[in-house]
Design an enzyme around this catalytic site. Structure first.
Site, PDB file in Angstrom:
ATOM      1  N   ASN A  41      56.072  16.563  80.803  1.00  0.00           N
ATOM      2  CA  ASN A  41      57.236  17.322  80.356  1.00  0.00           C
ATOM      3  C   ASN A  41      56.688  18.553  79.647  1.00  0.00           C
ATOM      4  OD1 ASN A  41      59.481  18.409  79.172  1.00  0.00           O
ATOM      5  ND2 ASN A  41      59.868  16.683  77.779  1.00  0.00           N
TER       6      ASN A  41
ATOM      7  N   GLY B 171      54.991  14.523  69.564  1.00  0.00           N
ATOM      8  CA  GLY B 171      54.340  15.725  69.050  1.00  0.00           C
ATOM      9  C   GLY B 171      53.677  15.537  67.700  1.00  0.00           C
TER      10      GLY B 171
ATOM     11  N   GLU C 141      65.016  15.835  72.065  1.00  0.00           N
ATOM     12  CA  GLU C 141      65.172  17.208  71.556  1.00  0.00           C
ATOM     13  C   GLU C 141      66.538  17.759  71.934  1.00  0.00           C
ATOM     14  OE1 GLU C 141      61.488  18.536  73.273  1.00  0.00           O
ATOM     15  OE2 GLU C 141      60.415  17.309  71.811  1.00  0.00           O
TER      16      GLU C 141
ATOM     17  N   HIS D 219      66.716  13.857  76.697  1.00  0.00           N
ATOM     18  CA  HIS D 219      65.519  13.935  75.859  1.00  0.00           C
ATOM     19  C   HIS D 219      65.963  14.058  74.399  1.00  0.00           C
ATOM     20  CE1 HIS D 219      61.831  15.292  73.989  1.00  0.00           C
ATOM     21  NE2 HIS D 219      61.204  14.780  75.030  1.00  0.00           N
TER      22      HIS D 219
ATOM     23  N   LYS E 174      58.246  20.900  78.425  1.00  0.00           N
ATOM     24  CA  LYS E 174      59.161  21.425  77.401  1.00  0.00           C
ATOM     25  C   LYS E 174      59.296  22.944  77.601  1.00  0.00           C
ATOM     26  CE  LYS E 174      58.112  17.493  74.543  1.00  0.00           C
ATOM     27  NZ  LYS E 174      58.104  16.890  73.223  1.00  0.00           N
TER      28      LYS E 174
ATOM     29  N   SER F 184      53.030  11.223  72.060  1.00  0.00           N
ATOM     30  CA  SER F 184      51.597  11.373  71.790  1.00  0.00           C
ATOM     31  C   SER F 184      50.725  10.520  72.711  1.00  0.00           C
ATOM     32  CB  SER F 184      51.285  11.078  70.308  1.00  0.00           C
ATOM     33  OG  SER F 184      51.988  11.987  69.476  1.00  0.00           O
TER      34      SER F 184
ATOM     35  N   GLU G 165      60.911   6.897  74.115  1.00  0.00           N
ATOM     36  CA  GLU G 165      60.167   7.887  73.339  1.00  0.00           C
ATOM     37  C   GLU G 165      60.578   7.796  71.872  1.00  0.00           C
ATOM     38  OE1 GLU G 165      58.734  11.310  76.040  1.00  0.00           O
ATOM     39  OE2 GLU G 165      60.733  11.824  75.358  1.00  0.00           O
TER      40      GLU G 165
HETATM   41  P1  13P Z   1      54.163  14.532  73.180  1.00  0.00           P
HETATM   42  O1  13P Z   1      53.371  13.878  74.275  1.00  0.00           O
HETATM   43  O2  13P Z   1      53.773  15.960  72.924  1.00  0.00           O
HETATM   44  O3  13P Z   1      54.210  13.689  71.947  1.00  0.00           O
HETATM   45  O4  13P Z   1      55.681  14.626  73.728  1.00  0.00           O
HETATM   46  C1  13P Z   1      56.309  13.506  74.202  1.00  0.00           C
HETATM   47  C2  13P Z   1      57.590  13.911  74.828  1.00  0.00           C
HETATM   48  O5  13P Z   1      58.554  14.254  74.142  1.00  0.00           O
HETATM   49  C3  13P Z   1      57.665  13.920  76.300  1.00  0.00           C
HETATM   50  O6  13P Z   1      58.978  14.059  76.744  1.00  0.00           O
END
Ligand code: 13P
Length: 256
Positions: free
Chosen positions: A9, A173, A97, A95, A11, A212, A167
């Site tokens: 992803n 992150g 976010e 997601h 982002k 992560s 997640e």
């Molecule tokens: P990270 O791997 O950067 O922690 O992000 C995970 C994520 O939100 C994937 O959709």
């Protein structure tokens, strides 16, 4: 056995030049990762670039969001049919976010999943709890409810077509990852939810872990019986790291 799905992803990251380099690095000889499906989910303006760069390779591409409407006066939205029309195969829905910054409810996420399925896309339905929810021992209730709302909106025949991504928000992150045992416990609970709707779907549906995931922890996470792949943020922006995770997945499959 379920095929492992290693999904990046990106982002809101990328540029034409940067993506060309990244995609060039991950377009691989399919025989090297034969036990895995590889996928990148890119920002909408770069989907055409993914389509062009990944045509004829073993790497699939997907979007990060889709409209909950089929068509019409929804400025800025992208319909599932539009994604499907030029070859997109997956789309992330819900997601954390988007749930946090765009206020997406689980009901909206369910409508997005339905639109994706109708257009022939595979929705990757994201669920996850905050740190406060985990500390209050509400993980199963929160995450289970997020999945239940989506499952209720689906026909039984479609349940086997979704991918679920667990997640935990506190792991995204942050460099902090759920332990394999913590993730496995939630994945097992999620699979039981799917089984309540269809045992056949539960055996087929892939449940990814995200938060992560890195080359050095991927092998242990992916070795858990109900972890069928990863949804990878930061580490998917470096071809070397993304492929190292695919390599770890391949090794787990080979050992099984
Ligand atoms: P990270 O791997 O950067 O922690 O992000 C995970 C994520 O939100 C994937 O959709």
């Amino acid at each position: 056995m379920r095929r492992t799905l290693i999904a990046g992803n990106w982002k809101m990251n990328g540029s034409l030049a940067g993506n060309a380099k990244l995609l060039g690095g991950i377009k691989v000889d399919p025989t090297r990762y034969a036990a895995c499906d590889l996928l990148v989910c890119a920002p909408a303006p770069y989907l055409a670039q993914c389509q062009a760069e990944l045509a004829g390779t073993a790497v699939a591409w997907g979007a990060q969001d889709v409209s909950e409407h089929e068509a019409g006066a929804y400025t800025g939205d992208v319909a599932a049919s539009m994604l499907a029309e030029f070859g997109c195969s997956y789309v992330i829905v819900g997601h954390s976010e988007r749930r946090a910054y765009q206020g997406e409810s689980s009901e909206a996420v369910a409508r997005k999943a339905v639109c994706a399925l109708r257009a022939g896309l595979t929705p990757i339905v994201c669920v996850g709890e905050t740190l406060a929810e985990r500390q209050a021992e509400r993980t199963d209730a929160v995450v289970g409810q997020q999945l239940d709302v989506v499952l209720q909106a689906l026909d039984v025949a479609d349940v086997a077509r979704i991918v679920v991504a667990y997640e935990p928000l506190w792991a995204i992150g942050t460099g902090v990852t759920a332990t394999p045992e913590m993730a496995q416990a939630v994945h097992q609970m999620l699979r039981a939810k799917i089984a309540a709707k269809s045992a056949e779907a539960a055996a087929k549906a892939r449940i990814l872990y995200g938060g992560s995931m890195k080359p050095d922890n991927a092998g242990q996470l992916l070795a858990m019986p109900d972890i069928d792949g990863g949804l990878i943020g930061g580490a998917s922006l470096k071809a070397e790291d993304f492929l190292a995770i695919a390599q770890a997945a391949q090794a787990v499959q080979a050992a099984a």
